[in-house]
Design a protein around this motif. Sequence first.
Motif, PDB file in Angstrom:
ATOM      1  N   SER A 302       0.847  -1.177   0.000  1.00 14.82           N
ATOM      2  CA  SER A 302       0.000   0.000   0.000  1.00 14.82           C
ATOM      3  C   SER A 302       0.890   1.238   0.000  1.00 14.82           C
ATOM      4  O   SER A 302       2.109   1.146   0.184  1.00 14.82           O
ATOM      5  N   THR A 303       0.316   2.383  -0.201  1.00 12.73           N
ATOM      6  CA  THR A 303       1.101   3.612  -0.307  1.00 12.73           C
ATOM      7  C   THR A 303       1.658   4.018   1.055  1.00 12.73           C
ATOM      8  O   THR A 303       0.934   4.069   2.050  1.00 12.73           O
ATOM      9  N   PHE A 304       2.961   4.298   1.078  1.00 14.82           N
ATOM     10  CA  PHE A 304       3.596   4.810   2.278  1.00 14.82           C
ATOM     11  C   PHE A 304       3.446   6.332   2.298  1.00 14.82           C
ATOM     12  O   PHE A 304       2.644   6.905   1.562  1.00 14.82           O
ATOM     13  N   SER A 305       4.237   6.991   3.106  1.00 12.80           N
ATOM     14  CA  SER A 305       4.226   8.451   3.131  1.00 12.80           C
ATOM     15  C   SER A 305       4.791   9.010   1.835  1.00 12.80           C
ATOM     16  O   SER A 305       5.509   8.331   1.101  1.00 12.80           O
ATOM     17  N   GLN A 306       4.443  10.251   1.523  1.00 17.51           N
ATOM     18  CA  GLN A 306       4.951  10.973   0.349  1.00 17.51           C
ATOM     19  C   GLN A 306       4.555  10.296  -0.962  1.00 17.51           C
ATOM     20  O   GLN A 306       5.222  10.457  -1.987  1.00 17.51           O
ATOM     21  N   GLY A 307       3.475   9.509  -0.928  1.00 19.91           N
ATOM     22  CA  GLY A 307       3.005   8.862  -2.149  1.00 19.91           C
ATOM     23  C   GLY A 307       3.904   7.755  -2.646  1.00 19.91           C
ATOM     24  O   GLY A 307       3.851   7.377  -3.821  1.00 19.91           O
ATOM     25  N   LEU A 308       4.741   7.191  -1.798  1.00 15.76           N
ATOM     26  CA  LEU A 308       5.675   6.148  -2.186  1.00 15.76           C
ATOM     27  C   LEU A 308       5.138   4.771  -1.809  1.00 15.76           C
ATOM     28  O   LEU A 308       4.344   4.626  -0.882  1.00 15.76           O
ATOM     29  N   ALA A 309       5.602   3.746  -2.530  1.00 14.61           N
ATOM     30  CA  ALA A 309       5.267   2.363  -2.217  1.00 14.61           C
ATOM     31  C   ALA A 309       6.432   1.482  -2.621  1.00 14.61           C
ATOM     32  O   ALA A 309       7.237   1.841  -3.483  1.00 14.61           O
ATOM     33  N   ALA A 310       6.532   0.309  -1.979  1.00 15.37           N
ATOM     34  CA  ALA A 310       7.556  -0.672  -2.345  1.00 15.37           C
ATOM     35  C   ALA A 310       6.954  -1.652  -3.342  1.00 15.37           C
ATOM     36  O   ALA A 310       5.787  -2.032  -3.234  1.00 15.37           O
ATOM     37  N   GLU A 311       7.773  -2.074  -4.325  1.00 15.75           N
ATOM     38  CA  GLU A 311       7.259  -2.931  -5.394  1.00 15.75           C
ATOM     39  C   GLU A 311       8.339  -3.924  -5.825  1.00 15.75           C
ATOM     40  O   GLU A 311       9.540  -3.629  -5.780  1.00 15.75           O
ATOM     41  N   VAL A 312       7.883  -5.114  -6.248  1.00 14.51           N
ATOM     42  CA  VAL A 312       8.794  -6.118  -6.781  1.00 14.51           C
ATOM     43  C   VAL A 312       9.076  -5.807  -8.242  1.00 14.51           C
ATOM     44  O   VAL A 312       8.162  -5.616  -9.045  1.00 14.51           O
ATOM     45  N   SER A 313      10.352  -5.741  -8.578  1.00 14.74           N
ATOM     46  CA  SER A 313      10.774  -5.540  -9.955  1.00 14.74           C
ATOM     47  C   SER A 313      11.861  -6.571 -10.268  1.00 14.74           C
ATOM     48  O   SER A 313      13.040  -6.334 -10.048  1.00 14.74           O
ATOM     49  N   GLY A 314      11.413  -7.739 -10.719  1.00 15.56           N
ATOM     50  CA  GLY A 314      12.350  -8.836 -10.958  1.00 15.56           C
ATOM     51  C   GLY A 314      12.946  -9.319  -9.650  1.00 15.56           C
ATOM     52  O   GLY A 314      12.235  -9.666  -8.710  1.00 15.56           O
ATOM     53  N   ARG A 315      14.267  -9.310  -9.563  1.00 15.19           N
ATOM     54  CA  ARG A 315      14.938  -9.751  -8.347  1.00 15.19           C
ATOM     55  C   ARG A 315      14.995  -8.660  -7.293  1.00 15.19           C
ATOM     56  O   ARG A 315      15.449  -8.892  -6.155  1.00 15.19           O
ATOM     57  N   TRP A 316      14.522  -7.456  -7.631  1.00 15.67           N
ATOM     58  CA  TRP A 316      14.692  -6.310  -6.761  1.00 15.67           C
ATOM     59  C   TRP A 316      13.397  -5.906  -6.060  1.00 15.67           C
ATOM     60  O   TRP A 316      12.301  -6.075  -6.603  1.00 15.67           O
ATOM     61  N   ILE A 317      13.558  -5.321  -4.890  1.00 19.65           N
ATOM     62  CA  ILE A 317      12.498  -4.555  -4.241  1.00 19.65           C
ATOM     63  C   ILE A 317      12.877  -3.082  -4.370  1.00 19.65           C
ATOM     64  O   ILE A 317      13.989  -2.687  -3.994  1.00 19.65           O
ATOM     65  N   VAL A 318      11.976  -2.300  -4.946  1.00 15.73           N
ATOM     66  CA  VAL A 318      12.254  -0.877  -5.140  1.00 15.73           C
ATOM     67  C   VAL A 318      11.170  -0.058  -4.469  1.00 15.73           C
ATOM     68  O   VAL A 318      10.036  -0.513  -4.291  1.00 15.73           O
ATOM     69  N   VAL A 319      11.506   1.172  -4.082  1.00 16.53           N
ATOM     70  CA  VAL A 319      10.530   2.129  -3.565  1.00 16.53           C
ATOM     71  C   VAL A 319      10.375   3.214  -4.590  1.00 16.53           C
ATOM     72  O   VAL A 319      11.345   3.857  -4.988  1.00 16.53           O
ATOM     73  N   ARG A 320       9.138   3.407  -5.064  1.00 22.66           N
ATOM     74  CA  ARG A 320       8.887   4.401  -6.110  1.00 22.66           C
ATOM     75  C   ARG A 320       7.515   5.013  -5.902  1.00 22.66           C
ATOM     76  O   ARG A 320       6.710   4.523  -5.130  1.00 22.66           O
ATOM     77  N   GLU A 321       7.245   6.073  -6.640  1.00 24.26           N
ATOM     78  CA  GLU A 321       5.939   6.721  -6.558  1.00 24.26           C
ATOM     79  C   GLU A 321       4.884   5.824  -7.183  1.00 24.26           C
ATOM     80  O   GLU A 321       5.155   5.176  -8.211  1.00 24.26           O
TER      81      GLU A 321
END
Length: 321
Positions: A302-321
Amino acid sequence: MPWTPLHSQLHQCAIDRQLLPVGAKILIAVSGGQDSFCLGQLLHDLQSRWHWQLAVAHCDHGWTQDIGIAERVALVATRWQLPFYCETTANLPETDGAAREWRYQALTRIAEATNSTYLVTAHTQTDRAETLLYNLVRGAGADGLCALSWHRQLTPDLNLVRPLLEVNRAQTGEFCREYQLPVWEDAYNRDLKYPRNRLRLEIMPRLATDFNPQVESHLARTAELLRADVEYLESQATAVYSQAVDEAETKLDRTILQSIALSLQRRVIRQFLTHALSKMPTFGQIEETIVLINAPNRTRTSTFSQGLAAEVSGRWIVVRE
């Protein structure tokens, strides 16, 4: 005045734990209560043995019932022949949290202005036991249960040190009476609208009477044991984090996290989110992100603060808008 067992205890503690080196420039936080007056007297008496450069700092909250405390602390600092510094504020909310946050900010400013490299506070074994119990009922993890540590870094140039964590409040009270120190009885400390006061005045005495007369020292010992465990786990998590994070610290290799224990996963994720969100993440945010370690591609929190969220991108976990 006589050399007391507390003098010997603090002297030996400084040696064993290497808390305050010879010749250190030390700022003593003195509130006017028995614990801080006890600490100030002890450090003053040990000064010639350690060649410390000492100064006294007091924080005036600007509250009605605090009138006169600063003058009393200043008089004792004069008796000790130590420099005295005081910072005052106004319109500070009468809450533990607001007062604590402002005090550390004010003490840090005074330490920086005086080039002090150590700030000492008079937290005792009693405070440590109360903090463990207080954080336990609030649902804190191991880090919260051992929140009062012997030392921690406040800024790159300032160390916070708590030398009295093996001394209880009864001992500091007896010491102040022996030395005839003008202890200020803070009316706020008896106001039961504050949860910590109810814990100190009602719960802890009941635990000592009904369960264990040594409850205070046992809780403090538990905090000390937990501190060692937490420091070890945090060091291990830091090592894993350095392997799993990319150079820019924008994404985390979840394949590395899949093979480690849950306790380390939580700590690595917390370090990652702290950097990504520029603040300490909540327990819920950490738990949501842990799910991503083994989730399908494009799964997100779900959305964190500042409109950010964590997402799976292949082998990576990224934090993006």
